[in-house]
Enzyme design. Structure first.
Site, mmCIF file in Angstrom:
data_model
loop_
_atom_site.group_PDB
_atom_site.id
_atom_site.type_symbol
_atom_site.label_atom_id
_atom_site.label_comp_id
_atom_site.label_asym_id
_atom_site.label_seq_id
_atom_site.Cartn_x
_atom_site.Cartn_y
_atom_site.Cartn_z
ATOM 1 N N TYR A 1 3.997 -34.629 -47.046
ATOM 2 C CA TYR A 1 3.098 -35.445 -47.870
ATOM 3 C C TYR A 1 2.529 -34.659 -49.046
ATOM 4 C CZ TYR A 1 3.666 -38.139 -43.667
ATOM 5 O OH TYR A 1 4.229 -38.784 -42.611
ATOM 6 N N TYR B 1 1.666 -45.967 -36.516
ATOM 7 C CA TYR B 1 2.515 -45.016 -37.223
ATOM 8 C C TYR B 1 3.791 -44.840 -36.414
ATOM 9 C CZ TYR B 1 4.549 -40.890 -39.260
ATOM 10 O OH TYR B 1 5.437 -40.033 -39.857
ATOM 11 N N ASP C 1 6.662 -46.933 -28.543
ATOM 12 C CA ASP C 1 6.872 -45.658 -29.223
ATOM 13 C C ASP C 1 5.939 -44.640 -28.570
ATOM 14 O OD1 ASP C 1 6.811 -43.454 -30.851
ATOM 15 O OD2 ASP C 1 6.717 -44.580 -32.728
ATOM 16 N N LYS D 1 8.539 -35.426 -30.154
ATOM 17 C CA LYS D 1 7.477 -34.430 -30.251
ATOM 18 C C LYS D 1 7.438 -33.402 -29.108
ATOM 19 C CE LYS D 1 4.641 -36.181 -33.852
ATOM 20 N NZ LYS D 1 4.529 -37.553 -34.355
HETATM 21 C C1 LIG Z 1 5.460 -38.332 -35.161
HETATM 22 C C2 LIG Z 1 5.746 -39.722 -34.778
HETATM 23 C C3 LIG Z 1 6.941 -40.360 -35.169
HETATM 24 C C4 LIG Z 1 7.959 -39.700 -36.064
HETATM 25 O O1 LIG Z 1 8.550 -38.579 -35.486
HETATM 26 P P1 LIG Z 1 9.248 -37.477 -36.424
HETATM 27 O O2 LIG Z 1 9.845 -36.500 -35.460
HETATM 28 O O3 LIG Z 1 8.155 -36.888 -37.273
HETATM 29 O O4 LIG Z 1 10.268 -38.191 -37.249
HETATM 30 C C5 LIG Z 1 7.147 -41.658 -34.741
HETATM 31 N N1 LIG Z 1 6.250 -42.287 -33.970
HETATM 32 C C6 LIG Z 1 5.111 -41.713 -33.565
HETATM 33 C C7 LIG Z 1 4.165 -42.464 -32.678
HETATM 34 C C8 LIG Z 1 4.803 -40.412 -33.963
HETATM 35 O O5 LIG Z 1 3.658 -39.851 -33.587
#
Ligand SMILES: *Cc1c(COP(=O)(O)O)cnc(C)c1O
Length: 434
Positions: free
Chosen positions: A22, A154, A255, A284
């Site tokens: 960013y 997000y 997610d 992550k």
């Molecule tokens: C960080 C994140 C993503 C994206 O993952 P990247 O490895 O950065 O592409 C998607 N969804 C959630 C909930 C996240 O915290």
């Protein structure tokens, strides 16, 4: 080994050539140069505000749950490196990927049976969306190709994930015309423990009902909305979504890229609600923060649906799919997590955060202080001055990365009580000075 670049020169080259997240180009903020990391400490290449070591309050964006330079993870990486670091996944397979996929099926909700190994969280969300759209296409209902989510979310930075990020934080205005237009519900009411709001539940049900013919899936972050605003909501809304999706033939995607692997106090946040999704993304903390890897899991119903269509394959296959090195470290990281009383550690850190952040509630300019699992959040009533807040944290010997109106922390699970207390002092100082 090439000669080391001295830190001042390194910063100059960084500014001239290297994008940061960013960030503008050239960069405006001076990044700190990290020379190495061990346990919960980052070692700086040159002192900053009198500190050469910083306790990491961010787990490198939710990922380094076991801390840095962990002997078990190092060993897993070295061992795999000596066999092979990578080999293509088309037509070939290998033990690390098979082991990891099997492990993920074991530890995630029961109906999730099939695993697509992706190379980042955003890609795993792209794959999840592709699965859902293709499922309905195969079922002869190609009009079901939109997504529903709630505001404040997000899901990553590539196009489909961006389209379901919070429209304001995600700058949808900037991309109008380029982004797929999705269906947005209001943000879920605040509070993990709050009584579920019946009017809000009705709002969710009505949206799913009225858009059912064009919806492929509902996609949400369960219980904690992370980078969209660090907000917590009642698990009851996940049950409402599950019921509405079942009733109206819509798939449900969770997610769990940020929430997975214990961060919220359950191994996966879906566990708070006792519901399971049709498709789930993890990332992550999957490799304990060592390497980039994510996964999309789906049920047999979804997989069989896709495979019975006129294009009976999932048309996706990244070059580095199933990367053996990342998969081997992920297996070791998952085993390391499950081989300890991680629930106790997360509770211990949560208790430390509650204790240490209590004083922030009285600080002028602080709107809210909240803790869930091993996540601590101080929300301000103004945009944080990132430079001032970062400086305040570094003076306390802690690394934090505030954003918008939020100073927050999710420490590695191995953070000792004294270091948790130190992180809390830094969060309070950042909230005061930021
Ligand atoms: C960080 C994140 C993503 C994206 O993952 P990247 O490895 O950065 O592409 C998607 N969804 C959630 C909930 C996240 O915290």
């Amino acid at each position: 080994m090439p000669d080391r670049i001295d830190p001042a020169r390194l910063r100059a080259l960084d500014r001239a050539h290297v994008w940061h997240p960013y960030g503008p180009m050239p960069g405006r903020q001076e990044p700190l140069v990290v020379e190495s990391a061990s346990g919960v400490r980052l070692r700086l290449a040159e002192p900053a505000h009198g500190r050469t070591e910083l306790v990491d309050g961010m787990s490198s964006w939710w990922s380094a749950v076991h801390g840095y330079n962990h002997p078990v993870l190092n060993e897993a990486a070295r061992d795999q490196l000596d066999r092979m670091s990578h080999v293509m996944f088309g037509g070939l397979t290998h033990e690390p990927a098979v082991r990891l996929a099997t492990r993920l099926v074991e530890i995630t909700p029961e109906p999730l049976q099939h695993v697509f190994l992706a190379d980042s969280g955003s890609v795993s969300v792209e794959v999840a969306v592709k699965m859902c759209l293709q499922y309905w296409r195969s079922a002869g209902r190609p009009a079901k190709r939109r997504l529903l989510t709630w505001r404040g979310g997000y899901h990553g930075d590539t196009w489909q994930p961006m389209s379901v990020c919070d429209p304001e934080g995600g700058m949808h205005e900037l991309w109008s015309g380029s982004l797929p237009r999705q269906v947005f519900a209001d943000a879920p009411p605040d509070g993990f423990d709050a009584e579920p709001d019946e009017a809000y539940a009705r709002h969710l049900r009505e949206l799913v009902t009225s858009h059912a013919d064009e919806l492929a899936a509902v996609i949400v972050e369960p219980v904690v909305q992370g980078a969209g605003g660090m907000r917590f909501h009642s698990p009851a809304y996940l049950r409402v979504l599950r019921e509405a999706c079942d009733e109206h033939d819509v798939l449900l995607v969770f997610d769990e890229i940020a929430t997975g692997f214990g961060r919220t106090g359950q191994l996966f946040a879906a566990g708070h609600a006792g519901v399971s999704p049709d498709v789930m993304c993890v990332g992550k903390a999957l490799t304990g923060g060592y390497l980039t890897l994510a996964a999309t899991l789906c049920t047999s119903r979804v997989a069989e649906g896709i495979s019975s269509g006129d294009v009976p394959v999932l048309a996706h296959g990244p070059t580095f799919m199933g990367n053996p090195l990342a998969s081997a470290v992920a297996c070791a990281s998952v085993d390391l997590l499950l081989g300890q009383d991680w629930e106790l550690e997360v509770k211990r850190i949560g208790a430390g955060l509650r204790r240490g952040l209590a004083e922030a509630a009285g600080v002028p300019g602080v709107r809210d202080v909240r803790v869930l699992g091993a996540i601590g959040v101080v929300q301000l009533d103004h945009e944080v001055d990132m430079a001032a807040a970062t400086r305040a944290a570094v003076r306390e010997g802690v690394w934090l990365r505030p954003f918008r109106d939020l100073v927050y922390t999710m420490p590695p699970y191995v953070t000792g009580d004294d270091d948790v207390a130190r992180i809390c002092r830094a969060v309070c100082a950042a909230a005061k000075e930021g």
